[in-house]
Design a protein around this motif. Structure first.
Motif, mmCIF file in Angstrom:
data_model
loop_
_atom_site.group_PDB
_atom_site.id
_atom_site.type_symbol
_atom_site.label_atom_id
_atom_site.label_comp_id
_atom_site.label_asym_id
_atom_site.label_seq_id
_atom_site.Cartn_x
_atom_site.Cartn_y
_atom_site.Cartn_z
ATOM 1 N N GLU A 55 6.906 -4.065 7.388
ATOM 2 C CA GLU A 55 7.373 -2.876 6.679
ATOM 3 C C GLU A 55 8.101 -3.251 5.395
ATOM 4 O OE1 GLU A 55 9.478 0.016 8.928
ATOM 5 O OE2 GLU A 55 8.151 -0.107 10.667
ATOM 6 N N PHE A 56 8.889 -4.321 5.439
ATOM 7 C CA PHE A 56 9.630 -4.736 4.251
ATOM 8 C C PHE A 56 8.689 -5.152 3.115
ATOM 9 C CE2 PHE A 56 13.463 -5.103 6.897
ATOM 10 C CZ PHE A 56 14.405 -4.622 6.014
ATOM 11 N N LEU A 57 7.556 -5.732 3.469
ATOM 12 C CA LEU A 57 6.599 -6.197 2.463
ATOM 13 C C LEU A 57 5.518 -5.155 2.181
ATOM 14 C CD1 LEU A 57 6.153 -9.947 3.488
ATOM 15 C CD2 LEU A 57 7.610 -8.971 1.711
ATOM 16 N N ASN A 58 5.862 -3.906 2.413
ATOM 17 C CA ASN A 58 4.983 -2.779 2.046
ATOM 18 C C ASN A 58 3.621 -2.837 2.733
ATOM 19 O OD1 ASN A 58 7.025 -1.825 0.427
ATOM 20 N ND2 ASN A 58 6.211 -2.752 -1.436
ATOM 21 N N HIS A 59 3.627 -3.202 4.026
ATOM 22 C CA HIS A 59 2.431 -3.120 4.869
ATOM 23 C C HIS A 59 1.307 -4.042 4.391
ATOM 24 C CE1 HIS A 59 3.986 0.429 7.085
ATOM 25 N NE2 HIS A 59 4.599 0.656 5.939
ATOM 26 N N VAL A 60 1.680 -5.233 3.985
ATOM 27 C CA VAL A 60 0.686 -6.211 3.568
ATOM 28 C C VAL A 60 -0.054 -6.725 4.789
ATOM 29 C CG1 VAL A 60 2.196 -8.227 3.756
ATOM 30 C CG2 VAL A 60 0.361 -8.205 2.053
ATOM 31 N N GLY A 61 -1.241 -7.317 4.595
ATOM 32 C CA GLY A 61 -2.042 -7.834 5.686
ATOM 33 C C GLY A 61 -1.384 -9.035 6.362
ATOM 34 N N GLY A 85 0.839 3.690 9.839
ATOM 35 C CA GLY A 85 0.843 3.883 8.391
ATOM 36 C C GLY A 85 -0.335 3.199 7.735
ATOM 37 N N CYS A 86 -0.652 1.967 8.170
ATOM 38 C CA CYS A 86 -1.800 1.243 7.622
ATOM 39 C C CYS A 86 -3.106 1.951 7.979
ATOM 40 C CB CYS A 86 -1.820 -0.188 8.145
ATOM 41 S SG CYS A 86 -0.493 -1.235 7.502
ATOM 42 N N ARG A 88 -3.577 5.113 8.409
ATOM 43 C CA ARG A 88 -3.748 6.286 7.544
ATOM 44 C C ARG A 88 -4.098 5.878 6.123
ATOM 45 N NH1 ARG A 88 1.713 9.445 9.622
ATOM 46 N NH2 ARG A 88 0.918 10.021 11.690
ATOM 47 N N GLY A 89 -3.463 4.789 5.658
ATOM 48 C CA GLY A 89 -3.719 4.355 4.289
ATOM 49 C C GLY A 89 -5.130 3.849 4.080
ATOM 50 N N LYS A 90 -5.734 3.279 5.124
ATOM 51 C CA LYS A 90 -7.075 2.722 5.013
ATOM 52 C C LYS A 90 -8.148 3.704 5.444
ATOM 53 C CE LYS A 90 -5.406 -1.978 5.870
ATOM 54 N NZ LYS A 90 -5.417 -3.138 6.802
ATOM 55 N N ALA A 91 -7.735 4.867 5.887
ATOM 56 C CA ALA A 91 -8.718 5.848 6.362
ATOM 57 C C ALA A 91 -9.570 6.341 5.204
ATOM 58 C CB ALA A 91 -7.996 7.031 7.016
ATOM 59 N N ARG A 92 -10.835 6.561 5.468
ATOM 60 C CA ARG A 92 -11.746 7.098 4.453
ATOM 61 C C ARG A 92 -12.786 7.964 5.146
ATOM 62 N NH1 ARG A 92 -16.696 4.680 4.092
ATOM 63 N NH2 ARG A 92 -17.039 2.765 5.284
#
Length: 277
Positions: A55-61, A85-86, A88-92
């Protein structure tokens, strides 16, 4: 690290030491340290839960997450859990089949209709281009318009012309744009099935969408090679797109020698008539 109840966020407690820069940030995983051996613990490698650092690193892989932790001298604990959160962000949107399940049985049976524009006003004072693509032959029927409202008139004219030659239009696919409301009413009067695509799904009308993209690209290339200035290109866009529609119909498509013969027409040009821009 600790979690503040007021905003439900994670925070890091860091302390600056006289050690090297990489060792300067020391993380306290257990809150305030009141042990007598405090100074010794501050020089130890910090431990942090991998999900917190995620979370601190903005949801990096995860690979980049572990590489950053190693570079910073952090000892990760735990296993990376599934992050909503990831997700939802990667949903398409799901992929759409580019080949329609419903195929036309004869030329003119199924048309894909769309409108593009507005463009800069052409020499003939048009700002829009309407296109109807026949599924069976890939034939392009194109019309240049001053306003969107002229679409239904042009499509009605096309339906009548095809009907006079013995090609009855049974299906017309279109998007749910406001300019197509009158076209839907026209289909009802003519006994034609109007296939209206859902909102924000241009891929469901991909046949005509891709033709638009191809014609636009070829038109831009022609005017660019000709060395035309931007102002001139803006007024000649209709001429360039019409020229490319004719050339497209002149070439073989879907096992037909050209797109004119299936409709009992002769091509308006011959190979020796063609000239580069």
């Amino acid at each position: 690290t600790f979690r503040r109840q007021s905003d439900d966020l994670y925070y890091m407690k860091v302390k600056r030491t006289k050690a090297k820069i990489n060792d300067g940030l020391v993380m306290e995983a257990n809150g305030d340290d009141k042990d007598d051996n405090k100074e010794k613990k501050n020089n130890e490698i910090g431990k942090v839960d991998i999900n917190v650092l995620h979370e601190f690193l903005n949801h990096v892989g995860e690979p980049q997450l572990r590489a950053t932790a190693q570079q910073s001298g952090l000892n990760l604990t735990g296993q990376l859990k599934t992050c909503t959160g990831c997700a939802r962000g990667k949903a398409r949107q799901a992929n759409t089949n580019k080949v329609s399940d419903m195929q036309a049985e004869y030329p003119g049976e199924r048309l894909f209709v769309d409108l593009t524009g507005p463009f800069q006003e052409s020499l003939t004072r048009n700002r829009y281009m309407a296109m109807a693509v026949d599924q069976k032959t890939s034939r392009i029927f194109h019309y240049f318009q001053k306003t969107k409202n002229q679409l239904v008139k042009n499509i009605e004219k096309l339906i009548e012309e095809l009907g006079a030659r013995g090609f009855d239009v049974k299906f017309i696919r279109m998007d749910n744009g406001g300019e197509n409301k009158a076209l839907i009413e026209l289909c009802k009067r003519k006994g034609i099935v109007a296939e209206v695509t859902p909102p924000h799904t241009p891929q469901y009308n991909g046949v005509v969408e891709r033709k638009f993209a191809t014609i636009k690209c070829c038109s831009t290339s022609c005017m660019s090679v000709a060395g035309l200035e931007n102002k001139t290109r803006g007024t000649l866009w209709a001429h360039a797109m019409e020229d490319n529609c004719i050339v497209h119909n002149f070439m073989p498509h879907n096992r037909y020698a050209n797109c004119y013969e299936p409709f009992n027409e002769k091509p308006p040009v011959k190979m020796e008539d063609l000239l580069p821009w």
